[in-house]
Motif scaffolding. Structure first.
Motif: not given
Lengths: 345, 327
Positions: B267-271, B287
């Motif tokens: 998954p891609i970390p962060g927002d 990210r």
């Protein structure tokens, strides 16, 4: 999960559930719709079991029956050997503590008036677990485990201040906080973007490790089920069509319906020569006996006489691989598929 | 060239300030081709569709750029002129379009009405005949034409909406999440049919979706959007087989494969960043697995990988150079 083979944690035996459609104003009465037709399943300790089907297949009904949001008409559901459908009073309360559900739509499953802290601590309050400082600690831990860290950033927020992925993680934290032994996750990612879905999948896998929990993962996507699950059951119109290990169902699918589902998975990237089964009829057969195989109207390889008359039962075709089909075609389609072929979930 | 979008910027007035939903997006679309705009929710993909149709909500406004459709700038047109183009030349299939059917009218009447409104010169009988042809095209049996929407399944409603979009033989269809909420098998059938219809009528389509796998099969070109910007654009094979932007790469690794080896999903970390005050540098750098000191300070430049493939990332070619050295 071979160690627990002999004692399933959860056992469904010949479950039948029908719903009655609403009576019309002048009509003589509702029509009966069979949601589940003699469904039997065994889920073993520590496994993630995938139930895959389209909308209306009855997959959500299975989840709702297990957590006792509804009762079956026939059949038995046993958790750790105890009949669930007959539980009352304190036994039922204890059961509700052990079994939790994560719902599909995090935009509807959270109470908009409760902050994240209230949402996650509510189950603890209801079951009178711990004092307030212990509860706070448990909420903190659950939020961190669900990927909402640091928890201080989230506890005072309300659902409308959270993104869809964050909301679903709050719902997961709420399910986790009671340390359940069995969790039903009903399409927890169908409302979320792909990168967020991947996060949720990984959290569910971690949750199994951390809580030593067993999961029923309900989904419409074989690709998602393959990633997450140890075993997969494919359900169609309330009937189980195929059960097997996740790898077996994906690499060696036998039932024409499972094959049709695989054909229809959206894919992209370097897919090379793809397997294609072509088991779905372009035009459905129109007049079908009610006793026919449920997939008969859409099945290309069906036997016009046999399949139109009777419903096949699940048979063990390979070790631990069950298929409900009279004349299963054991030959697999040609094609390997590139290694960088991606699938939509 | 049927459609040329140049440096399109769109924003919304919100309580927290002016939100730059789309910034400097440029792409072109040839006649008979399709473009897939992909990105996560909030990346501005739906806003682009609405801006092209001139259907932005009252708090939204185009702040710059040109949208040339058959040589005319759509952004400079009056509402009256736009009304002549909408539906007749550019049709739109909205998100959850199946709820757009009116529950108290029969489906064929609704579509005939759409045809009559836009072509007042033809007779009612002619319109009904056209509806019949359209239903045949999208695969709804004639016997179901006189049904009400509630008698249709989700897939059939979606087919009816596609029939409606095709009713005036538009040159361009903007389809925003056309198959969300449909089952896999139905979705597959509708995507295949859309592909056939597109070939048959030489229509251009812009597919907008959060799901790459949906647009992958039907689109010739793919545009990847992130935080209001187009970050990679190219032919489908180029984007999927040789993704250059780190966001595209990260996005691809969050999809499962079905090959024998099970791959870990990353998954891609962060927002995503706040678009009221977007960061000055690359919007993905917080990210990004490969971000360097220069990424944060200034906006990234477009890098041309091939004449048809570009990425908005300063570092994407460095990595590519390394790879070439290795092989």
């Amino acid at each position: 999960m071979a160690e627990g083979r002999h004692n399933p944690l959860l056992e469904l035996r010949d479950i039948r559930k029908t719903y009655r459609t609403r009576r019309s104003l002048f009509g003589s009465g509702g029509r009966e719709v069979v949601a589940l037709n003699s469904v039997s399943l065994e889920i073993y300790h520590g496994e993630i079991f995938g139930l895959v089907g389209e909308s209306g297949s009855g997959k959500t009904t299975v989840g709702r029956l297990i957590v006792r949001l509804e009762d079956p008409e026939q059949g038995s559901i046993r958790l750790e050997g105890v009949e669930v459908t007959k539980l009352r009073g304190k036994a039922l309360r204890d059961f509700r503590r052990k079994v939790q559900m994560i719902f599909q739509d995090p935009y509807q499953s959270l109470n908009p008036q409760l902050s994240v802290f209230d949402t996650v601590s509510e189950p603890l309050t209801v079951h009178r677990i711990g004092n307030s400082s212990q509860r706070e600690e448990q909420v903190r831990k659950a939020l961190t485990a669900a990927g909402l860290s640091p928890p201080e950033d989230y506890v005072f927020r309300y659902p409308h201040q959270l993104s869809g992925g964050q909301r679903q993680r709050v719902a997961i934290a709420r399910a986790m906080v009671l340390k359940p032994s069995f969790i039903v996750a009903d399409e927890p990612t169908s409302m979320l973007d792909a990168s967020i879905s991947a996060q949720i999948f990984n959290i569910l896998i971690e949750m199994r490790e951390k809580l030593d929990a067993t999961l029923l993962f309900i989904t419409h996507s074989l690709a998602a089920a393959r990633y997450l699950c140890d075993r997969i059951a494919v359900i169609y119109k309330g009937n189980l069509m195929e059960i097997g290990s996740a790898d077996e169902i994906i690499q060696n699918p036998i039932h024409p319906y499972t094959r049709a589902l695989l054909d229809a998975l959206p894919r992209f990237g370097d897919c090379g020569e793809m397997k294609y089964y072509g088991t779905l009829l372009g035009r459905e057969r129109e007049y079908v006996e009610p006793s026919a195989c449920p997939f008969f109207p859409r099945c290309r390889p069906a036997d016009e006489t046999k399949c139109s008359r009777d419903k096949p039962l699940l048979k063990e075709i390979f070790p631990s691989h069950f298929v409900a089909c009279f004349e299963p075609d054991l030959k697999q389609a040609e094609g390997s598929g590139g290694d960088t072929c991606f699938y939509g979930t | 060239m049927l459609l040329e979008v140049e440096n399109l910027s769109v924003g919304y007035q919100t309580k927290k300030g002016f939100l730059k939903a789309v910034e400097e997006v440029s792409f072109t679309l040839e006649k008979g081709k399709s473009l897939g705009l992909v990105g996560e929710s909030g990346c501005g993909k739906t806003t682009i569709g609405m801006a092209l149709m001139g259907l932005l909500p009252p708090n939204g406004a185009v702040t710059g750029g040109r949208v040339m459709f058959e040589g005319h700038d759509l952004l400079k047109m009056s509402e009256r002129e736009l009304r002549g183009i909408r539906w007749r030349k550019i049709a739109m299939i909205f998100q959850a379009a199946m709820n757009a059917l009116n529950p108290v009218h029969r489906v064929d009447d609704q579509i005939a009405e759409a045809i009559l409104t836009h072509n007042p010169q033809i007779s009612k009988e002619e319109a009904v005949k056209q509806v019949e042809e359209l239903f045949e095209l999208v695969g709804i049996p004639k016997t179901r034409m006189r049904d009400y929407p509630h008698q249709y399944s989700g897939g059939m409603k979606q087919r009816a909406i596609i029939a409606m979009a095709l009713a005036c033989r538009p040159k361009l269809i903007i389809a925003d999440e056309p198959t969300t909420a449909l089952d896999v098998i139905v979705q597959h059938q509708i995507l295949q049919e859309t592909k056939n219809l597109q070939k048959e009528f030489n229509i251009s389509i812009i597919f907008i979706s959060h799901d790459i796998s949906i647009v992958a099969d039907v689109c010739h070109h793919i545009g990847i959007m992130y935080a209001g910007q187009l970050v990679e654009y190219g032919r489908r094979e180029e984007v999927f087989n040789n993704p250059m932007h780190y966001y595209t790469k990260a996005l691809l690794s969050s999809y499962p494969t079905l090959s024998r080896e099970k791959k870990q999903l990353l998954p891609i970390p962060g927002d995503a960043p706040n678009l009221v005050e977007p960061p000055p540098g690359c919007r993905f750098c917080d990210r990004c697995s490969a971000s360097g000191a220069t990424c944060k300070t200034g906006p990234p430049e477009w890098v041309e990988i091939t004449p048809t493939h570009r990425a908005l990332c300063d570092r994407c070619l460095e990595d590519c150079g390394e790879r070439k050295h290795k092989s």
